[in-house]
Structures are given as C-alpha cells and as structure tokens.
Design a protein around this motif. Structure first.
Motif, PDB file in Angstrom:
ATOM      1  N   ALA A 110       1.040   2.880  13.021  1.00 47.70           N
ATOM      2  CA  ALA A 110       0.155   3.894  12.439  1.00 47.70           C
ATOM      3  C   ALA A 110       0.716   5.295  12.640  1.00 47.70           C
ATOM      4  O   ALA A 110       0.597   6.160  11.754  1.00 47.70           O
ATOM      5  N   GLN A 111       1.370   5.527  13.778  1.00 51.71           N
ATOM      6  CA  GLN A 111       1.981   6.833  14.022  1.00 51.71           C
ATOM      7  C   GLN A 111       3.126   7.109  13.047  1.00 51.71           C
ATOM      8  O   GLN A 111       3.248   8.205  12.497  1.00 51.71           O
ATOM      9  N   ASN A 114       1.782   7.851   9.648  1.00 53.51           N
ATOM     10  CA  ASN A 114       1.206   9.191   9.599  1.00 53.51           C
ATOM     11  C   ASN A 114       2.301  10.251   9.503  1.00 53.51           C
ATOM     12  O   ASN A 114       2.174  11.240   8.748  1.00 53.51           O
ATOM     13  N   GLU A 115       3.402  10.059  10.255  1.00 52.24           N
ATOM     14  CA  GLU A 115       4.507  11.015  10.202  1.00 52.24           C
ATOM     15  C   GLU A 115       5.144  11.041   8.819  1.00 52.24           C
ATOM     16  O   GLU A 115       5.466  12.112   8.275  1.00 52.24           O
ATOM     17  N   LYS A 116       5.329   9.860   8.221  1.00 52.15           N
ATOM     18  CA  LYS A 116       5.902   9.795   6.872  1.00 52.15           C
ATOM     19  C   LYS A 116       4.983  10.481   5.851  1.00 52.15           C
ATOM     20  O   LYS A 116       5.437  11.234   4.978  1.00 52.15           O
ATOM     21  N   ALA A 117       3.670  10.222   5.962  1.00 55.04           N
ATOM     22  CA  ALA A 117       2.723  10.832   5.024  1.00 55.04           C
ATOM     23  C   ALA A 117       2.721  12.350   5.170  1.00 55.04           C
ATOM     24  O   ALA A 117       2.589  13.085   4.173  1.00 55.04           O
ATOM     25  N   GLU A 118       2.907  12.831   6.392  1.00 56.50           N
ATOM     26  CA  GLU A 118       2.942  14.277   6.609  1.00 56.50           C
ATOM     27  C   GLU A 118       4.201  14.886   5.986  1.00 56.50           C
ATOM     28  O   GLU A 118       4.150  15.970   5.377  1.00 56.50           O
ATOM     29  N   ARG A 119       5.365  14.187   6.098  1.00 63.60           N
ATOM     30  CA  ARG A 119       6.596  14.693   5.485  1.00 63.60           C
ATOM     31  C   ARG A 119       6.467  14.703   3.967  1.00 63.60           C
ATOM     32  O   ARG A 119       6.884  15.655   3.297  1.00 63.60           O
ATOM     33  N   ASP A 120       5.880  13.634   3.431  1.00 61.14           N
ATOM     34  CA  ASP A 120       5.712  13.564   1.972  1.00 61.14           C
ATOM     35  C   ASP A 120       4.809  14.686   1.482  1.00 61.14           C
ATOM     36  O   ASP A 120       5.083  15.314   0.431  1.00 61.14           O
ATOM     37  N   LEU A 121       3.764  14.964   2.242  1.00 64.95           N
ATOM     38  CA  LEU A 121       2.847  16.025   1.829  1.00 64.95           C
ATOM     39  C   LEU A 121       3.549  17.379   1.846  1.00 64.95           C
ATOM     40  O   LEU A 121       3.406  18.182   0.904  1.00 64.95           O
ATOM     41  N   ASN A 122       4.337  17.655   2.877  1.00 64.12           N
ATOM     42  CA  ASN A 122       5.039  18.938   2.959  1.00 64.12           C
ATOM     43  C   ASN A 122       6.045  19.089   1.814  1.00 64.12           C
ATOM     44  O   ASN A 122       6.210  20.186   1.252  1.00 64.12           O
ATOM     45  N   ASN A 140      -2.466  13.379  -4.579  1.00 62.05           N
ATOM     46  CA  ASN A 140      -2.148  12.037  -4.104  1.00 62.05           C
ATOM     47  C   ASN A 140      -1.466  12.083  -2.730  1.00 62.05           C
ATOM     48  O   ASN A 140      -1.752  11.264  -1.851  1.00 62.05           O
ATOM     49  N   ALA A 141      -0.567  13.031  -2.544  1.00 64.05           N
ATOM     50  CA  ALA A 141       0.122  13.156  -1.259  1.00 64.05           C
ATOM     51  C   ALA A 141      -0.852  13.564  -0.162  1.00 64.05           C
ATOM     52  O   ALA A 141      -0.765  13.097   0.988  1.00 64.05           O
ATOM     53  N   THR A 142      -1.802  14.446  -0.513  1.00 62.84           N
ATOM     54  CA  THR A 142      -2.811  14.868   0.464  1.00 62.84           C
ATOM     55  C   THR A 142      -3.695  13.687   0.874  1.00 62.84           C
ATOM     56  O   THR A 142      -3.986  13.496   2.055  1.00 62.84           O
ATOM     57  N   THR A 143      -4.111  12.900  -0.127  1.00 59.87           N
ATOM     58  CA  THR A 143      -4.945  11.718   0.180  1.00 59.87           C
ATOM     59  C   THR A 143      -4.180  10.719   1.033  1.00 59.87           C
ATOM     60  O   THR A 143      -4.727  10.155   2.003  1.00 59.87           O
ATOM     61  N   GLY A 144      -2.905  10.487   0.698  1.00 54.95           N
ATOM     62  CA  GLY A 144      -2.093   9.549   1.481  1.00 54.95           C
ATOM     63  C   GLY A 144      -1.958   9.987   2.931  1.00 54.95           C
ATOM     64  O   GLY A 144      -2.007   9.174   3.855  1.00 54.95           O
ATOM     65  N   HIS A 145      -1.816  11.292   3.125  1.00 55.62           N
ATOM     66  CA  HIS A 145      -1.709  11.821   4.486  1.00 55.62           C
ATOM     67  C   HIS A 145      -3.017  11.641   5.252  1.00 55.62           C
ATOM     68  O   HIS A 145      -3.021  11.252   6.428  1.00 55.62           O
ATOM     69  N   ASP A 146      -4.161  11.884   4.586  1.00 54.51           N
ATOM     70  CA  ASP A 146      -5.460  11.731   5.253  1.00 54.51           C
ATOM     71  C   ASP A 146      -5.723  10.270   5.630  1.00 54.51           C
ATOM     72  O   ASP A 146      -6.241   9.986   6.715  1.00 54.51           O
ATOM     73  N   VAL A 147      -5.368   9.354   4.737  1.00 54.94           N
ATOM     74  CA  VAL A 147      -5.565   7.921   5.028  1.00 54.94           C
ATOM     75  C   VAL A 147      -4.704   7.499   6.212  1.00 54.94           C
ATOM     76  O   VAL A 147      -5.163   6.771   7.111  1.00 54.94           O
ATOM     77  N   LYS A 149      -3.655   9.342   8.636  1.00 58.18           N
ATOM     78  CA  LYS A 149      -4.187   9.955   9.833  1.00 58.18           C
ATOM     79  C   LYS A 149      -5.390   9.165  10.363  1.00 58.18           C
ATOM     80  O   LYS A 149      -5.543   8.956  11.574  1.00 58.18           O
ATOM     81  N   GLN A 150      -6.276   8.705   9.432  1.00 65.22           N
ATOM     82  CA  GLN A 150      -7.443   7.920   9.844  1.00 65.22           C
ATOM     83  C   GLN A 150      -7.025   6.557  10.399  1.00 65.22           C
ATOM     84  O   GLN A 150      -7.626   6.043  11.360  1.00 65.22           O
ATOM     85  N   ASN A 151      -5.996   5.940   9.807  1.00 63.16           N
ATOM     86  CA  ASN A 151      -5.497   4.660  10.326  1.00 63.16           C
ATOM     87  C   ASN A 151      -4.970   4.811  11.745  1.00 63.16           C
ATOM     88  O   ASN A 151      -5.138   3.918  12.584  1.00 63.16           O
ATOM     89  N   LEU A 152      -4.325   5.955  12.027  1.00 59.55           N
ATOM     90  CA  LEU A 152      -3.841   6.214  13.379  1.00 59.55           C
ATOM     91  C   LEU A 152      -5.010   6.358  14.346  1.00 59.55           C
ATOM     92  O   LEU A 152      -4.969   5.842  15.470  1.00 59.55           O
TER      93      LEU A 152
END
Length: 353
Positions: A110-111, A114-122, A140-147, A149-152
């Motif tokens: 999950a970590q 979350n790190e990958k989703a944060e890089r994609d969002l940036n 879409n990138a923002t939603t992916g990052h939020d999901v 983060k919640q999974n973590l």
C-alpha cells in the motif's frame, strides 16, 4: 281338635305376614343406607380475594457488568498468546498477536502504491500547467492518489489491530484460541471480566409477560448455590428492549450487592424479582388443588343440587406457604372443596361435614 288346628293355622299365617313385612321394610331401607355409605364427606372453604405483586422467578449466572469478548480485527495465524485463563490483566495490556508477515507485506504494498500515485499526480500537475495534459487526466490522477492513500490507511489500521489488548482491568475467564491456530476476523479469542469489588451482576431471561411488569430499579433477592445459607440483595439495572432470537426471552440485568462475599464469574444464581405492578388473585388453601401441573390445576366446587361436585380448571399464579394464589378460573365461585377433595371424581356424591 279342630279348634286347636285352626288356632295353629292363624299363628303360622300371622308369623309369615310379619316376616314378609320386615323383609319389605329391610328392602326399602337398604338403598338409603347404601347411599350414605358411598357419599364422601367434604368440607368447603371460602374463596378470598387478595392483591399481591407476583414475584418473577428466574435463574442465571453471576458475571461482571464490564465483560469483554476480545477478538482480532483481521484473520491470520496466531503468533503469540501472552496470558492464560484465570490470569489477572490490566487495561491496555498486550494479550496476543498475529503473524505479521502477510500483514506487513500488505502495508508495504500500500505504501508503494501510494508513492507511485503521488508521483503520477505531480507529473500530471506539471503537464497540466504546460497545457500538455487535460483536466480529465488531472482529475483521474488526483482520484488515483486519494484511493492509494486510503488503501494505505486501511492496511496500517489492520496492522495495528493484528493484536489484542485488554479493554478493562480484570481476569481472563476464557481463552478460546491457542498459538498456531488460524483466527478468523471477529472470532472471540478471550473473555475478560472486570474484577472491581462492587461490579457484579446476574443476567437472567424472562418471558414477555414478566418483562412487561418489571422496570429498572425493582428490587430482587438472590441465592447462590455457592453460598446456600446466604441471601443477597439486588436491583434491576438494565432491561433488554428486544428478545433473544434463539430462546425468545428478554434479558434482565440485576446488580448484586456482594456484601463482602467473594464472587466469581459463572456462579449459578436463583433470582426472585419483585415488580412494582400488583394484581388481584383468588386465594385458596393448597389442599383444594388437585391434579396440579406447573401453572395448571383443578379444584372441586359444589354442584347446584348440593349433593355432587363439579371439577373446574384454574391457573396457578404462585404458592405462598399453605395458600395458592390463582390468576383465573374462579370467577363467580365463592367456595371450594378442601377436605376430601383428593377422593373425589365428577360422579361422586358428597355430604358436607
């Protein structure tokens, strides 16, 4: 000579007539004497009306008012059990843990997500600033990052609850699982009871008609098999608002005053609850009841001809020493048969003492 024969004939005729008359009188009296012999002497007792508060009698087990059933939040293999049955524990004390190999891996996964989703969002944010990415891609990138983060958060929460800690100061009354076993999520592993001195209760199940007559604060007397010569006092502290789906009874909790006596969870208790609501009863001597079976019974009353009896069914409320309080069955009846009732049938003839 003829005169003597005539006299003898008269004497013989008179003797035969006398014997016949006595025989007829004897036959006439025989049915009356037989009726007297078969009549059963009985005694009538007046039916009284009293107003009482019928106690509710039930049985249950002594337990702590603070009783906890502790389990793992997620399933897994039990790594370590730190306490045994009967052991005293403190609030917050660690009792058991799961093997964390799989759980830690889920947290790491999950970590990374979350790190990958944060890089994609940036990256999408930078492209969007240069008008190289669309608004939809940014969303879409923002939603992916939020999901991610919640999974973590979920994985870390499960990691924290891969162990059991005591919620009260008390004693382990039951240990239901052992090291190496697979524990399903929510399966009880320990039962903990508080050991505070004045924190003991008895939980009993009562029928709906008894539940309706009780309320919080009603007094109770309690006897324990462990202390047969002592009577404990208690009060109704809680009443369930729904019946148990299995036995259809309503649970009532009675707080018991131990009075300095040592108590323990699981002691068998008999409880007599005294409701505030009263009702009217017909009061008869206990010897008037025939063929009693639980709450059902019968009594005999005198028939209209005063020579026979009628058998009528009654509902028994409770027994008070040598008296029986009846809830129904004697409407319009003023006297019942007491002495002699055990020998009666509905065809018996009776005679009043």
């Amino acid at each position: 000579m003829k005169t003597l024969q005539f006299i003898l004939i008269l004497l013989l005729t008179g003797g035969m007539w006398a014997c016949g008359t006595k025989a007829e009188q004897s036959r006439d009296k025989k049915p009356a004497e037989q009726t007297d012999d078969t009549s059963i002497p009985v005694k009538l007792t007046k039916v009284e009306s009293v107003v009482r508060s019928e106690p509710v009698v039930a049985s249950g087990l002594v337990s702590s008012s603070e009783e906890a059933k502790l389990s793992f939040k997620i399933g897994g293999i039990i790594q370590k059990m730190y306490v045994d049955e009967g052991q005293a524990v403190r609030k917050g004390q660690l009792l058991a843990t799961l093997n964390l190999t799989e759980i830690n891996a889920q947290v790491s996964q999950a970590q990374l997500s979350n790190e990958k989703a944060e890089r994609d969002l940036n990256r999408v944010k930078a492209l969007y600033a240069d008008t190289a990415a669309t608004l939809e891609q940014l969303q879409n990138a923002t939603t992916g990052h939020d999901v991610a983060k919640q999974n973590l958060t979920i994985a870390q929460f499960n990691q924290n609850y891969a162990q059991i800690r005591s919620t009260v100061d008390g004693t382990v009354t039951r240990k239901l699982l052992n090291e190496g076993e697979f524990a399903s999520a929510g399966t009880t592993a320990f039962m903990i009871s508080s050991t505070r001195k004045n924190d003991w209760v008895v939980r009993v199940g009562v029928a709906d008609k008894d539940w309706a007559r009780l309320k919080v604060g009603n007094r109770a007397t309690i006897t324990l098999d462990a202390y047969p010569d002592k009577t404990f006092m208690g009060t109704v502290s809680e009443m369930a608002q729904a019946a148990d789906p299995q036995n259809k009874l309503y649970e009532v909790e009675i707080r018991i005053n131990p009075g300095g006596v040592k108590l323990a969870p699981g002691l068998f208790a008999k409880v007599s609850l005294q409701p505030a609501q009263s009702r009217s009863y017909a009061l008869v001597p206990i010897e008037a009841i025939v063929e009693g079976n639980g709450k059902d019974g019968f009594v005999f009353v005198l028939a209209d001809d005063q020579k026979r009896v009628r058998k009528i069914p009654v509902q028994i409320g409770f027994i008070d020493n040598d008296k029986v309080l009846l809830t129904s069955g004697l409407s319009g009846v003023s006297n019942v048969v007491t002495a002699g009732s055990a020998y009666l049938t509905e065809t018996s003839t009776v005679i009043l003492k």
